[in-house]
Design an enzyme around this catalytic site. Structure first.
Site, PDB file in Angstrom:
ATOM      1  N   ASN A   9     -17.000 -41.488  -9.861  1.00 34.70           N
ATOM      2  CA  ASN A   9     -16.269 -42.401  -8.669  1.00 34.70           C
ATOM      3  C   ASN A   9     -14.943 -43.035  -9.469  1.00 34.70           C
ATOM      4  OD1 ASN A   9     -15.270 -43.655  -6.735  1.00 34.70           O
ATOM      5  ND2 ASN A   9     -16.853 -45.041  -6.609  1.00 34.70           N
ATOM      6  N   LYS A  11     -12.656 -44.573  -8.064  1.00 28.38           N
ATOM      7  CA  LYS A  11     -12.025 -45.720  -7.081  1.00 28.38           C
ATOM      8  C   LYS A  11     -10.550 -45.768  -7.181  1.00 28.38           C
ATOM      9  CE  LYS A  11     -16.420 -48.051  -8.108  1.00 28.38           C
ATOM     10  NZ  LYS A  11     -16.754 -49.360  -8.319  1.00 28.38           N
ATOM     11  N   HIS A  96     -19.997 -46.387   0.569  1.00 30.84           N
ATOM     12  CA  HIS A  96     -19.927 -46.893  -0.697  1.00 30.84           C
ATOM     13  C   HIS A  96     -19.886 -48.302  -0.469  1.00 30.84           C
ATOM     14  CE1 HIS A  96     -18.577 -48.551  -4.630  1.00 30.84           C
ATOM     15  NE2 HIS A  96     -19.086 -47.571  -5.150  1.00 30.84           N
ATOM     16  N   GLU A  98     -18.308 -50.753  -1.582  1.00 25.99           N
ATOM     17  CA  GLU A  98     -16.860 -51.445  -1.462  1.00 25.99           C
ATOM     18  C   GLU A  98     -15.988 -50.936   0.082  1.00 25.99           C
ATOM     19  OE1 GLU A  98     -15.309 -49.867  -5.259  1.00 25.99           O
ATOM     20  OE2 GLU A  98     -16.796 -51.319  -6.256  1.00 25.99           O
ATOM     21  N   GLU A 168     -27.311 -47.684  -5.148  1.00 27.05           N
ATOM     22  CA  GLU A 168     -26.377 -48.676  -5.844  1.00 27.05           C
ATOM     23  C   GLU A 168     -26.381 -50.012  -5.698  1.00 27.05           C
ATOM     24  OE1 GLU A 168     -22.748 -46.208  -7.274  1.00 27.05           O
ATOM     25  OE2 GLU A 168     -22.217 -46.938  -5.427  1.00 27.05           O
ATOM     26  N   GLY A 174     -19.790 -52.762 -11.101  1.00 22.93           N
ATOM     27  CA  GLY A 174     -18.939 -53.474 -11.885  1.00 22.93           C
ATOM     28  C   GLY A 174     -19.202 -54.576 -12.565  1.00 22.93           C
ATOM     29  N   SER A 214     -22.844 -49.851 -13.039  1.00 23.40           N
ATOM     30  CA  SER A 214     -22.687 -50.205 -14.414  1.00 23.40           C
ATOM     31  C   SER A 214     -23.456 -49.144 -15.447  1.00 23.40           C
ATOM     32  CB  SER A 214     -23.139 -51.656 -14.758  1.00 23.40           C
ATOM     33  OG  SER A 214     -22.197 -52.695 -13.948  1.00 23.40           O
TER      34      SER A 214
HETATM   35  P1  PGA Z   1     -19.570 -48.905 -11.885  1.00 26.55           P
HETATM   36  O1  PGA Z   1     -19.356 -48.571 -10.309  1.00 26.55           O
HETATM   37  O2  PGA Z   1     -20.300 -47.969 -12.697  1.00 26.55           O
HETATM   38  O3  PGA Z   1     -18.356 -49.409 -12.189  1.00 26.55           O
HETATM   39  O4  PGA Z   1     -20.481 -50.256 -11.686  1.00 26.55           O
HETATM   40  C1  PGA Z   1     -20.351 -47.803  -9.962  1.00 26.55           C
HETATM   41  C2  PGA Z   1     -19.841 -47.476  -8.264  1.00 26.55           C
HETATM   42  O5  PGA Z   1     -19.402 -48.373  -7.651  1.00 26.55           O
HETATM   43  O6  PGA Z   1     -20.094 -46.165  -7.995  1.00 26.55           O
END
Ligand code: PGA
Length: 254
Positions: A9, A11, A96, A98, A168, A174, A214
């Site tokens: 992903n 983003k 997601h 976010e 998640e 993140g 992460s």
């Molecule tokens: P990250 O993001 O690996 O940077 O923690 C995962 C995600 O939000 O899909």
């Protein structure tokens, strides 16, 4: 047998030249990833065409990070399922965290998006996960159950069996704080059990469950080794071909 899926992903990152370079790197190394694992790139809308062109017939899949719930119409800035199909997308993220936090996607909106994805012939990856506050308050199972109920309700068994779910935990996204394989496995087992209660054991055994938050080449092997973890949804580490491929190949014997 569920085929593991490793999804990147991206983003809101990268410009076209960077995206092409990263895609070429992934394609060049994809041959080293065990053949029983699927690779998927989820670039922003603006890069789908360029990335799709680079992927060509490599076998690496293409998907988007979101879609609109209508297929066309007066929805300024919206991007619909048929538009994504037209660009060669096979998958799409729905829900997601976010999107939920920064764009206000509600359970009701996500339900419509999931339906729109299915009717456009896209394969949705539905994301769920609790915040740190919710985990500490002992509400993890209630939150996961609600997120599933609101969005997956009424889905036909066949559609459900073809679905991918991504667990998640918001506190791991993140933050550099990966869930331990034990914590992730426990949540995945809970999700599979909930699906089994609603749709039956055979559907539950087919649903692919990804872990996200992460994930790094170092943490991936321990996670992918767990019985109910069928892949990874990778954010930050998917922006470099080497670390994405490191995750994709982690823990594989072949
Ligand atoms: P990250 O993001 O690996 O940077 O923690 C995962 C995600 O939000 O899909």
């Amino acid at each position: 047998v569920r085929r593991p899926l490793i999804a990147g992903n991206w983003k809101m990152n990268l410009l076209r030249a960077e995206a092409r370079q990263l895609t070429r790197g992934v394609v060049a190394g994809a041959g080293r990833v065990p053949r029983d694992r699927d690779l998927l790139l989820l670039p922003p809308f603006t890069l789908l065409d360029a990335v799709g062109g680079e992927l060509g017939s490599s076998g690496v899949r293409l998907g988007a990070q979101d879609l609109h719930w209508e297929s066309a119409g007066a929805y300024t800035s919206g991007v619909s399922g048929p538009m994504l199909r037209d660009l060669g997308c096979e998958f799409v993220l729905v829900g997601h965290s976010e999107r939920r936090t920064h764009f206000g996607d509600t359970g009701a909106a996500l339900h419509r998006k999931l339906r729109a994805a299915l009717s456009a012939g896209l394969r949705p990856i539905y994301c769920v996960g609790e915040s740190l506050e919710e985990r500490e308050a002992g509400r993890t199972w209630v939150v996961l159950r609600t997120q599933c109920d609101e969005v997956l309700r009424g889905l036909a068994p066949q559609a459900m069996a073809g679905l991918t779910l991504a667990y998640e935990p918001v506190w791991a996204i993140g933050t550099g704080r990966t869930a331990t394989p034990e914590v992730a496995q426990e949540a995945h087992a809970f999700l599979r059990g909930s699906i089994a209660r609603e749709w039956g054991d055979s559907v539950a055994s087919e649903v692919r469950l990804l872990y996200g938050g992460s994930v790094t080449p170092e943490s991936a092997a321990g996670l992918l080794d767990r019985p109910d973890i069928d892949g990874a949804l990778v954010g930050g580490a998917s922006l470099r071909a080497e670390s994405f491929l490191g995750i994709a190949g982690a823990g594989a014997s072949a």
